[in-house]
Design an enzyme around this catalytic site. Structure first.
Site, PDB file in Angstrom:
ATOM      1  N   LYS A 282       0.865  -1.179   0.000  1.00  0.00           N
ATOM      2  CA  LYS A 282       0.000   0.000   0.000  1.00  0.00           C
ATOM      3  C   LYS A 282       0.904   1.232   0.000  1.00  0.00           C
ATOM      4  O   LYS A 282       1.889   1.274   0.721  1.00  0.00           O
ATOM      5  CB  LYS A 282      -0.869  -0.020   1.262  1.00  0.00           C
ATOM      6  N   GLU A 367     -19.936  -5.782   9.253  1.00  0.00           N
ATOM      7  CA  GLU A 367     -20.947  -5.012   9.978  1.00  0.00           C
ATOM      8  C   GLU A 367     -22.025  -5.900  10.570  1.00  0.00           C
ATOM      9  O   GLU A 367     -22.492  -5.669  11.693  1.00  0.00           O
ATOM     10  CB  GLU A 367     -21.585  -3.964   9.056  1.00  0.00           C
ATOM     11  N   ARG A 395     -25.900  -2.560   5.776  1.00  0.00           N
ATOM     12  CA  ARG A 395     -25.589  -3.983   5.650  1.00  0.00           C
ATOM     13  C   ARG A 395     -26.236  -4.833   6.741  1.00  0.00           C
ATOM     14  O   ARG A 395     -26.499  -6.006   6.548  1.00  0.00           O
ATOM     15  CB  ARG A 395     -24.085  -4.177   5.842  1.00  0.00           C
TER      16      ARG A 395
END
Ligand SMILES: Cc1ncc(C[n+]2csc(CCOP(=O)(O)OP(=O)(O)O)c2C)c(N)n1
Length: 635
Positions: A282, A367, A395
């Site tokens: 990253k 979630e 969600r």
């Protein structure tokens, strides 16, 4: 000097380039991404990490015939640059510009709109099945990060992918990061024994050593490769995919275009599901982003030379006030626990996690699990606070209903980024929560007018002993003084902020602009009492009915969709109480996809800034009443 990038009009142009030219192109793309994100803000780390991976994908596959589905989509900048949007890239995330996420309406190369994590495998499998049913031959490729692969939806998709065994290519972008360090047993399994970053380092070092000592010759290289293969097979997690019925290739050096091209070419020939694990870094190529990946996951504008933010914002944000209040409250009450779904930093819980590590749970991008996990804690006597962005709690609708509300469990939902959300476009707007929480049994729905009220609301929510939601926007606080002692607010009691003849019943962050608008409207002889609703459920019946007299006017205001929102709740109350002959208007947001822009720009577009409110309310007062009927249904 002319850039190679200037010669790229469509992905097919990549096929004319040599290996060396592709490497130069990767550098040019990195420079463009860095320069643009430094100006406009955006997802830097994820995009710098997939430049070579994207180049290799577009070299090997034939988009838009072949379909590339980007999970989350926060890594699609190189894809956008290569697929005809290079000249519009300066308008990234700006009002009238291009989205930072894939968008079918923007380009035929964007096969599927994303923004929420873990959907790519399901969507790609659907496309693969549809392709086969239509007798077509193209490839379908899902690009998913190791963070997103921990999400339940992705695991459900893997389950069916292994079962159906459709021809499908999964590119696993393995960087051992979500926004923060990846968490959980699944991610530990991926990284066990040897970390991916170490793998890249070893490979790069070995390459440069062999370059420096050519006399070591082929036997050494060959022995090295054989050893590497053995190590790869032993240490990397191909086995789990194999056992699921998915062929595995990897790990592949995710910044070596040639290795990536070879792996993708192999994948193309396979007649079933195949996963290629690409090890990437990253923030590759920009030191501040590589060394501080959390800070540069989603960055605001910054100085390229130092990585320092261009704009220092003063005063605490709602998120940081929430984080500080959580620490204060948790120190008083040892039953209080904090839960986040991979958003510890964004929800303001980082300091909590450091100061009270045993009482903080980052469950990963999960979630649904976060909510039911909280139910388990609540049913056992704890007081969990689930901090989730408004848009991502969508969600867990069923978990909130089935696992929390039906059992009336004391779980507190703290919804950050509620209301209009800047820069990220339609997928990230937090406009639905009032509507989707209001009808849940036992649920109390609150919103503070400022940051001081937020800390009282959190304290109150934990005292009520029911499911409670507290919402606030992505914004700085109003700079009000903060009380030392926290109070329990009486449930269902609003606050009269300014008196007047008619009622302007404002919810949460709309109280301050409501007050400004009401003062402005006095010049036109429109006299509005401004009430801080505090609760969308239970409503302050007495306060509303005080104004809801025949001939009176009631206006509601919220930064959420009007249909089913707090205003609808007021309308329903008036119905139930059989209050007719009242002029009624709900102000808020329409259902639909919101335009790209800063929060204030969007507010202006939808008429929720102060001038817009003044205009809408004036228009409402100027509209003649219809003859007969129920004026309450007007507006
Ligand atoms: C359902 C959902 N929850 C949370 C987020 C916020 N989010 C955006 S990117 C991200 C991390 C994704 O990690 P990974 O898939 O590994 O991609 P990387 O950023 O490492 O490239 C998270 C948690 C989201 N987009 N969707």
């Amino acid at each position: 000097m002319a850039r190679i990038l200037d010669s790229i009009r469509e992905p097919a142009d990549l096929r004319k380039l040599t290996e060396e030219e592709l490497s130069i192109l990767a550098m040019e793309i990195r420079a463009l991404i860095l320069e643009t994100v430094a100006k406009n803000g955006g997802h830097l780390g994820s995009n710098l990490g997939v430049v070579e991976l994207t180049l290799a994908l577009h070299k090997v596959f034939d988009s838009p015939r072949d379909k590339i589905v980007w999970d989350v989509g926060h890594q699609c900048y190189t894809h956008k640059i290569l697929t005809g949007r290079k000249d519009r890239f300066g308008g990234l995330r700006r009002c009238g510009g291009i989205l930072g996420f894939p968008c079918r309406e923007e380009s035929e190369h964007d096969a599927f709109n994303t923004g929420h994590a873990s959907t790519a495998l399901s969507a790609a499998l659907g496309m693969a099945v549809a392709r086969d049913k239509a007798g077509e031959k193209h490839h379908v490729i899902a690009v998913v990060g190791d963070g997103s692969l921990t999400g339940g939806v992705a695991l459900e998709a893997l389950n069916q992918i292994g079962h159906l065994r459709e021809r499908l290519i999964i590119v696993l972008n393995f960087n051992e990061m979500s926004i923060s360090i990846n968490v959980g047993a699944w991610s530990k399994y991926f990284s066990y024994l040897v970390s991916g970053q170490r793998y890249i380092q070893i490979k790069d070092q070995a390459k440069s050593l062999l370059k420096r000592v050519p006399q070591l010759g082929w036997p050494v290289i060959k022995a090295g490769r054989a050893l590497e293969e053995l190590v790869k097979k032993t240490l990397f997690p191909g086995l789990v995919f194999k056992e699921l019925g998915i062929r595995y290739i990897g790990p592949v050096h995710g910044h070596n275009i040639q290795s990536l091209v070879e792996a993708f070419e192999t994948a193309k020939t396979y007649d079933g599901p195949i996963l290629i694990q690409c090890v990437t870094q990253k923030g590759k190529g920009y030191e501040p982003a590589r060394t501080h990946p959390e800070k540069f996951h989603g960055a605001g504008p910054f100085q390229v030379s130092t990585g320092e933010p261009l704009k220092r914002e003063w005063g605490p944000s709602f998120s940081s006030v929430f984080g500080a209040a959580m620490i204060k409250i948790a120190k008083k009450d040892e039953k209080v626990l904090a839960i986040t779904a991979a958003m510890g930093e964004g929800t303001g819980l980082k300091e909590f996690s450091e100061k009270l590590p045993g009482r903080f749970f980052d469950v990963g991008i999960a979630e649904q699990h976060a909510v039911t996990f909280a139910s388990g804690l609540a049913v056992s006597g704890f007081k969990p606070v689930v901090a989730i962005y408004s848009t991502f709690l969508q969600r867990a609708y069923d978990q909130v209903y089935h696992d929390v509300c039906l059992m009336d469990l004391p779980v507190v939902f703290v919804l950050d980024r509620a209301g209009i959300v800047p820069d990220d476009g339609p997928t990230h707007q937090g406009v639905n929560d009032i509507a989707y929480l209001r009808h849940m049994p036992n649920m109390i729905v609150m919103a503070p007018k400022d940051e001081n009220e937020l800390q009282h609301m959190l304290w109150s929510a934990l005292a009520y002993g029911h499911p409670v939601s507290v919402r606030f926007p992505k914004a700085k606080g109003l700079g009000v003084p903060m009380d030392e002692t926290l109070q329990v607010l009486p449930p269902g009691r609003s606050e009269l902020v300014k008196d007047g003849r008619d009622l302007l019943f404002a919810f949460g962050n709309m109280v301050a602009p409501a007050l400004e608008a009401a003062r402005e409207l006095e010049k036109d002889d429109i006299s509005l009492a401004v009430v801080n609703a505090r609760f969308a459920k239970p409503l302050d019946r007495d306060m509303i009915l005080r104004f809801a007299q025949p001939g009176g006017t009631v206006i509601t205001l919220e930064e959420g969709i009007v249909d089913g929102g707090a205003g609808s709740a007021v309308r329903e109350l008036l119905d139930k109480e059989e209050r007719f002959g009242i002029r009624f208007k709900s102000l808020g947001l329409p259902i639909g996809a919101y335009p790209l822009g800063k929060s204030d720009e969007i507010r202006t577009m939808v008429g929720l800034d102060v001038p817009g409110l003044v205009r809408q309310i004036k228009d409402f007062y100027q509209t003649p009443l219809s003859c007969g009927g129920d004026e309450r249904t007007r507006g």
